[in-house]
Structure formats: structure tokens, C-alpha cells
Write an enzyme that holds these catalytic residues in place. Structure first.
Site, PDB file in Angstrom:
ATOM      1  N   LYS A   1       0.851  -1.192   0.000  1.00  0.00           N
ATOM      2  CA  LYS A   1       0.000   0.000   0.000  1.00  0.00           C
ATOM      3  C   LYS A   1       0.883   1.236   0.000  1.00  0.00           C
ATOM      4  CE  LYS A   1      -3.943   0.154   0.642  1.00  0.00           C
ATOM      5  NZ  LYS A   1      -5.072   0.203  -0.318  1.00  0.00           N
TER       6      LYS A   1
ATOM      7  N   SER B   1     -12.864   1.271  -9.547  1.00  0.00           N
ATOM      8  CA  SER B   1     -13.036  -0.094  -9.019  1.00  0.00           C
ATOM      9  C   SER B   1     -14.091  -0.147  -7.916  1.00  0.00           C
ATOM     10  CB  SER B   1     -11.703  -0.617  -8.477  1.00  0.00           C
ATOM     11  OG  SER B   1     -11.220   0.202  -7.422  1.00  0.00           O
TER      12      SER B   1
ATOM     13  N   ALA C   1     -15.537   2.514   5.312  1.00  0.00           N
ATOM     14  CA  ALA C   1     -14.706   3.714   5.415  1.00  0.00           C
ATOM     15  C   ALA C   1     -13.301   3.291   5.854  1.00  0.00           C
ATOM     16  CB  ALA C   1     -15.337   4.704   6.388  1.00  0.00           C
ATOM     17  N   MET C   2     -12.778   3.909   6.877  1.00  0.00           N
ATOM     18  CA  MET C   2     -11.462   3.524   7.373  1.00  0.00           C
ATOM     19  C   MET C   2     -11.577   2.297   8.268  1.00  0.00           C
ATOM     20  SD  MET C   2      -9.809   5.717   5.736  1.00  0.00           S
ATOM     21  CE  MET C   2      -8.143   5.539   6.371  1.00  0.00           C
TER      22      MET C   2
ATOM     23  N   ASP D   1      -7.788   4.347  -4.097  1.00  0.00           N
ATOM     24  CA  ASP D   1      -8.342   4.012  -2.785  1.00  0.00           C
ATOM     25  C   ASP D   1      -8.958   5.281  -2.222  1.00  0.00           C
ATOM     26  OD1 ASP D   1      -8.783   2.884  -0.115  1.00  0.00           O
ATOM     27  OD2 ASP D   1      -7.387   1.334  -0.721  1.00  0.00           O
TER      28      ASP D   1
END
Length: 272
Positions: free
Chosen positions: A5, A71, A162-163, A40
Site C-alpha cells: 500500500k 473499481s 470507510a477507514m 483508494d
């Protein structure tokens, strides 16, 4: 795929510029293809097009730039298919009519998940810290309830989109849902939280399985696969989740361990 990431820390509404994205693209290019970047939180396909001006190692671009687009819809589809498998295992039916689903996060994935849930007859409650995202939900999906505390709401399904790290000992104690199934990465603050969920008979669909749809899409872009093959692979997510439930039942283990077992078996088979 899915093993790395990259993060640019900051408010995208304040710091995101073509200059910054271009600099990031040059950094990705400096890695020589050992890392392929994608979208993202805080990024979209337009941003990825700018990054692609500096590196070939980027997926999720707009179709006009040779990519497969956002995506988010395919990630949402994978979550929805995972939820159907979990519902069938938990309630004996995949019928979501009248089920109350709390979607935490109304961004690219959460928005599309709300659409799928509404089409399936579910009652949806949504929260998001970004007011314009909630305004869009209210405009496009009349009847959807906007809330501020999804975990504490009276819901059947908690869908964190979400996070991550929203599930810990205190939040699990407040959760009324029977199923946790969402797109957020690393939903459990620590791995032992799954045991806390299980103790309350709450089913958790491992996040890296439920949110695989978007990764499958951009992998297809990376490998040059056609859309029919990509969609067929995404469609298999439901069977994969059902298989994980079967492993967990047969071996008397938690779903997270069952998912890891399946993944490790697949990796070992590919290496032989």
C-alpha cells in the site's frame, strides 16, 4: 497483488494537485514495477490518469486512458455477494428484504453498495464524516436513513466501508448486528476481536475476501483480461465465502482462520 500500500498523508481536498500526483507517479516509476499502484480513499480514476503520465505501473485508470475505470462498483458487488452468502448461512435465506443494513462510509464503494442493498429490498442507514457524500445519498436514494452512529444503531448487518479498525472490545459490545460484512481494510483493531464477535454470535466476513472485487478488476486490467472473465471471477466471491463458512463449521474454527487456511492452501498449490 494486494500485498502493498502507498499512502499520501493529507486532506485530498486541500493538498491534491496534478503536481503532487505527478511527483507520486515518478516515485512509483522509480520502483521499476515492483509495486503497482491503484485507487483508494481520496483518489479517483482522473487522479490515476495523471499518475499514469509519469509511470506505466498504475491500474484503475479511466477507459479513455486504457484502464477499466473506477473499481468502487466492483468492490461493492463483491461485498454484496459476500453478504448474500453470509445471510444464507446465518439466517437460512439470502433474502435481504426488510433487513436493516448500516453502511459506514458513503464513498465510491459505500454509495454503490447502498444501491445494491436498496434493489435487494433492504432498509439502509448510512453515515459519513463528509457531508457532500451524504447529500448525494439523500438525493439519489430517497428513504435511506442518515445516521451518525452506525455501530450503535439497531441493525442486522454492519457494513464498514470507510477507514479500518472500527471493531474493538468497546464497539463490539455495542453492536446489535448479526453479520459484519464490509469493504474497509483491517476492520478488526486486533485479531482477537473476532473471538469477541463470535462470543456474541456475530458473524464476521473476513475483509480481504469481501472487498476483493476491486482488486480482481484491476488485476484484470493489469493482465489484459476481458470484462466477461473479470466479472465471472468476481461472481465467484459468493462461492468462496460459502466455502469459508463450510471450512469453519467442519473444522470448528473462526471464519478468519478458515479464510487464511483457504488462502494458504491456494498459495501452496500454486507453488507446486
Amino acid at each position: 497483488l494486494g500485498g502493498g500500500k502507498a499512502v499520501i498523508i493529507g486532506n485530498p481536498n486541500a493538498i491534491k494537485t496534478p503536481t503532487l500526483l505527478g511527483a507520486y507517479g515518478r516515485f512509483v516509476e522509480s520502483l521499476g514495477g515492483t509495486y503497482v499502484t491503484a485507487g483508494d480513499v481520496g483518489t479517483n480514476s482522473d487522479d490515476l490518469d495523471i499518475i499514469a503520465e509519469e509511470t506505466a505501473h498504475v491500474v484503475g485508470k479511466n477507459t479513455t486512458a486504457g484502464g477499466t475505470g473506477d473499481s468502487g462498483p466492483q468492490t461493492a458487488l463483491g461485498v454484496f455477494l459476500s453478504l448474500l452468502a453470509a445471510a444464507e448461512s446465518t439466517w437460512g435465506s439470502d433474502d435481504l428484504t426488510g433487513k436493516r443494513v448500516g453502511v459506514e462510509g458513503a464513498g465510491k464503494v459505500g454509495y454503490n453498495l447502498v444501491a445494491l442493498l436498496r434493489d435487494a429490498g433492504a432498509e439502509v442507514i448510512v453515515s459519513d464524516s463528509y457531508a457532500p457524500a451524504l447529500d448525494r445519498i439523500a438525493l439519489d436514494f430517497p428513504g435511506v436513513t442518515v445516521g451518525s452512529d452506525i455501530i450503535g444503531a439497531d441493525i442486522d448487518v454492519y457494513a464498514p466501508c470507510a477507514m479500518g479498525a472500527t471493531l474493538d472490545a468497546s464497539s463490539v459490545a455495542r453492536l446489535s448486528a448479526s453479520i459484519v460484512c464490509g469493504a474497509a481494510n483491517n476492520q478488526l483493531l486486533t485479531p482477537d476481536v473476532e473471538a469477541l464477535l463470535a462470543a456474541r454470535e456475530i458473524v464476521w466476513v473476513p475483509d480481504y475476501v469481501a472487498n476483493a472485487g476491486g482488486l480482481i478488476q484491476v488485476e484484470g486490467e493489469l493482465r489484459g483480461k476481458d470484462s466477461a472473465e473479470v466479472m465471472a471471477t468476481i461472481g465467484k466471491i459468493r462461492d468462496t465465502v460459502a466455502g469459508i463458512f463450510a471450512i469453519a463449521r467442519t473444522e470448528g474454527i473462526l471464519l478468519g482462520a478458515a479464510a487464511d487456511r483457504l488462502a494458504e492452501d491456494r498459495i501452496a498449490a500454486a507453488q507446486n
